[in-house]
Motif scaffolding. Structure first.
Motif, PDB file in Angstrom:
ATOM      1  N   GLU A  25      -6.919   9.238  43.602  1.00  0.00           N
ATOM      2  CA  GLU A  25      -5.917  10.173  43.070  1.00  0.00           C
ATOM      3  C   GLU A  25      -5.902  11.459  43.912  1.00  0.00           C
ATOM      4  OE1 GLU A  25      -2.766  11.168  40.667  1.00  0.00           O
ATOM      5  OE2 GLU A  25      -3.778   9.241  40.859  1.00  0.00           O
ATOM      6  N   ALA A  26      -7.085  11.948  44.287  1.00  0.00           N
ATOM      7  CA  ALA A  26      -7.182  13.155  45.119  1.00  0.00           C
ATOM      8  C   ALA A  26      -6.509  12.915  46.472  1.00  0.00           C
ATOM      9  CB  ALA A  26      -8.648  13.547  45.316  1.00  0.00           C
ATOM     10  N   VAL A  27      -6.716  11.735  47.037  1.00  0.00           N
ATOM     11  CA  VAL A  27      -6.105  11.389  48.324  1.00  0.00           C
ATOM     12  C   VAL A  27      -4.588  11.343  48.190  1.00  0.00           C
ATOM     13  CG1 VAL A  27      -5.816   9.493  49.989  1.00  0.00           C
ATOM     14  CG2 VAL A  27      -8.108  10.190  49.283  1.00  0.00           C
ATOM     15  N   LYS A  28      -4.105  10.696  47.139  1.00  0.00           N
ATOM     16  CA  LYS A  28      -2.660  10.543  46.925  1.00  0.00           C
ATOM     17  C   LYS A  28      -1.989  11.917  46.766  1.00  0.00           C
ATOM     18  CE  LYS A  28       0.540   8.124  43.865  1.00  0.00           C
ATOM     19  NZ  LYS A  28       0.858   8.724  42.596  1.00  0.00           N
ATOM     20  N   ILE A  29      -2.553  12.763  45.934  1.00  0.00           N
ATOM     21  CA  ILE A  29      -1.998  14.105  45.702  1.00  0.00           C
ATOM     22  C   ILE A  29      -2.023  14.926  46.996  1.00  0.00           C
ATOM     23  CG2 ILE A  29      -2.441  16.310  44.526  1.00  0.00           C
ATOM     24  CD1 ILE A  29      -3.452  14.545  42.125  1.00  0.00           C
ATOM     25  N   THR A  30      -3.141  14.851  47.711  1.00  0.00           N
ATOM     26  CA  THR A  30      -3.261  15.611  48.961  1.00  0.00           C
ATOM     27  C   THR A  30      -2.245  15.133  49.986  1.00  0.00           C
ATOM     28  OG1 THR A  30      -5.604  15.980  48.505  1.00  0.00           O
ATOM     29  CG2 THR A  30      -4.865  16.346  50.771  1.00  0.00           C
ATOM     30  N   LEU A  90      -2.114  24.222  53.327  1.00  0.00           N
ATOM     31  CA  LEU A  90      -2.523  23.199  52.367  1.00  0.00           C
ATOM     32  C   LEU A  90      -3.481  23.780  51.336  1.00  0.00           C
ATOM     33  CD1 LEU A  90      -2.479  20.305  51.351  1.00  0.00           C
ATOM     34  CD2 LEU A  90      -4.227  19.747  53.063  1.00  0.00           C
ATOM     35  N   SER A  91      -4.391  24.626  51.781  1.00  0.00           N
ATOM     36  CA  SER A  91      -5.345  25.257  50.880  1.00  0.00           C
ATOM     37  C   SER A  91      -4.612  26.081  49.810  1.00  0.00           C
ATOM     38  CB  SER A  91      -6.301  26.149  51.671  1.00  0.00           C
ATOM     39  OG  SER A  91      -7.268  26.689  50.820  1.00  0.00           O
ATOM     40  N   ALA A  92      -3.578  26.800  50.220  1.00  0.00           N
ATOM     41  CA  ALA A  92      -2.790  27.603  49.264  1.00  0.00           C
ATOM     42  C   ALA A  92      -2.136  26.693  48.221  1.00  0.00           C
ATOM     43  CB  ALA A  92      -1.732  28.413  50.006  1.00  0.00           C
ATOM     44  N   LYS A  93      -1.564  25.553  48.662  1.00  0.00           N
ATOM     45  CA  LYS A  93      -0.938  24.592  47.734  1.00  0.00           C
ATOM     46  C   LYS A  93      -1.973  23.997  46.780  1.00  0.00           C
ATOM     47  CE  LYS A  93       3.489  23.988  48.404  1.00  0.00           C
ATOM     48  NZ  LYS A  93       4.395  24.478  47.389  1.00  0.00           N
ATOM     49  N   LEU A  94      -3.125  23.618  47.333  1.00  0.00           N
ATOM     50  CA  LEU A  94      -4.185  23.026  46.498  1.00  0.00           C
ATOM     51  C   LEU A  94      -4.710  24.040  45.478  1.00  0.00           C
ATOM     52  CD1 LEU A  94      -6.055  21.020  49.278  1.00  0.00           C
ATOM     53  CD2 LEU A  94      -4.939  20.011  47.271  1.00  0.00           C
ATOM     54  N   ASP A  95      -4.839  25.310  45.895  1.00  0.00           N
ATOM     55  CA  ASP A  95      -5.291  26.359  44.970  1.00  0.00           C
ATOM     56  C   ASP A  95      -4.275  26.583  43.859  1.00  0.00           C
ATOM     57  OD1 ASP A  95      -7.585  26.681  46.449  1.00  0.00           O
ATOM     58  OD2 ASP A  95      -6.963  28.554  47.406  1.00  0.00           O
ATOM     59  N   GLU A  96      -2.994  26.556  44.229  1.00  0.00           N
ATOM     60  CA  GLU A  96      -1.907  26.786  43.282  1.00  0.00           C
ATOM     61  C   GLU A  96      -1.867  25.683  42.212  1.00  0.00           C
ATOM     62  OE1 GLU A  96       2.878  26.253  43.700  1.00  0.00           O
ATOM     63  OE2 GLU A  96       1.877  27.337  45.330  1.00  0.00           O
ATOM     64  N   LEU A  97      -1.969  24.424  42.635  1.00  0.00           N
ATOM     65  CA  LEU A  97      -1.863  23.295  41.707  1.00  0.00           C
ATOM     66  C   LEU A  97      -3.201  22.868  41.112  1.00  0.00           C
ATOM     67  CD1 LEU A  97       0.728  21.196  43.711  1.00  0.00           C
ATOM     68  CD2 LEU A  97       1.151  22.575  41.684  1.00  0.00           C
ATOM     69  N   ASP A  98      -4.288  23.142  41.819  1.00  0.00           N
ATOM     70  CA  ASP A  98      -5.649  22.814  41.388  1.00  0.00           C
ATOM     71  C   ASP A  98      -5.795  21.371  40.875  1.00  0.00           C
ATOM     72  OD1 ASP A  98      -8.336  23.406  41.070  1.00  0.00           O
ATOM     73  OD2 ASP A  98      -8.073  24.201  39.039  1.00  0.00           O
ATOM     74  N   PRO A  99      -5.386  20.382  41.698  1.00  0.00           N
ATOM     75  CA  PRO A  99      -5.443  19.001  41.238  1.00  0.00           C
ATOM     76  C   PRO A  99      -6.834  18.366  41.290  1.00  0.00           C
ATOM     77  CG  PRO A  99      -4.642  19.051  43.475  1.00  0.00           C
ATOM     78  CD  PRO A  99      -4.825  20.485  43.048  1.00  0.00           C
ATOM     79  N   ILE A 100      -7.755  18.975  42.037  1.00  0.00           N
ATOM     80  CA  ILE A 100      -9.096  18.396  42.197  1.00  0.00           C
ATOM     81  C   ILE A 100     -10.091  19.303  41.498  1.00  0.00           C
ATOM     82  CG2 ILE A 100     -10.835  17.653  43.869  1.00  0.00           C
ATOM     83  CD1 ILE A 100      -8.463  17.344  45.893  1.00  0.00           C
ATOM     84  N   LYS A 101     -10.742  18.751  40.481  1.00  0.00           N
ATOM     85  CA  LYS A 101     -11.615  19.581  39.644  1.00  0.00           C
ATOM     86  C   LYS A 101     -12.986  19.833  40.266  1.00  0.00           C
ATOM     87  CE  LYS A 101      -8.314  20.014  36.865  1.00  0.00           C
ATOM     88  NZ  LYS A 101      -7.421  21.075  37.276  1.00  0.00           N
ATOM     89  N   ASP A 102     -13.468  18.914  41.110  1.00  0.00           N
ATOM     90  CA  ASP A 102     -14.771  19.122  41.762  1.00  0.00           C
ATOM     91  C   ASP A 102     -14.658  20.232  42.794  1.00  0.00           C
ATOM     92  OD1 ASP A 102     -15.985  16.709  40.600  1.00  0.00           O
ATOM     93  OD2 ASP A 102     -14.717  15.583  41.989  1.00  0.00           O
TER      94      ASP A 102
END
Length: 156
Positions: free
Chosen positions: A4-9, A60-72
């Motif tokens: 799921e993390a791979v797909k979202i990324t 990408l880091s900004a997008k990941l921080d904004e959506l926070d899809p990965i909890k680890d």
């Protein structure tokens, strides 16, 4: 979670990478020791520069921080896939006709599951590989759906 993390990324990275005229080669989310790594591999004709990796990482880091899809907690790494880059799609294989590759198969053909040689053609989902057995050249036809993994290789 890792698939799921791979797909979202991939979904978040693809537009960023393409907007910079780069290619998204692969994404992996792996645990090494006690740490998680989210690795994004990008490329372009002639190879990528460190500044391009930095720019993709920043966006990408900004997008990941904004959506926070990965909890680890994880480390984000953006880099070139290197000289032995994976060939993940039919388009990758078609674009590398004439290249020296390593392919691993789901089942044996001629008694082997792994071959190294040059892609002679890729037509109708059949990869034709020219490889050597001692000093003799041989050809192998492999249906695309029998290929477990394919990557560029370095000939010695």
């Amino acid at each position: 979670m890792s698939s799921e993390a791979v797909k979202i990324t991939e979904e978040l990275a693809r537009p960023i990478v393409e907007s910079l005229s780069l290619e998204l080669v692969d994404v992996e989310y792996v645990k090494e020791g006690s740490n998680w790594f989210l690795r994004v591999y990008i490329d372009k004709e002639g190879g990528v520069e460190i500044d391009e990796c930095g720019l993709v990482s920043e966006k990408l880091s900004a997008k990941l921080d904004e959506l926070d899809p990965i909890k680890d907690a994880y480390f984000l790494e953006v880099s070139s896939p290197g000289a032995e880059r994976p060939l993940k799609t039919k388009a990758d294989i078609a674009n590398h006709v004439g290249s020296y590759v390593n392919i691993k198969l789901y089942e044996k053909i001629d008694g082997d599951k792994e071959f190294e040689g040059t892609i002679k053609s890729f037509e109708n989902d059949i990869l034709t590989l020219e490889y050597k057995v001692k000093t003799r050249k041989k050809e192998l036809s492999v249906p695309y759906d029998k290929i477990a993994k394919a990557r560029l290789a370095i000939a010695f």
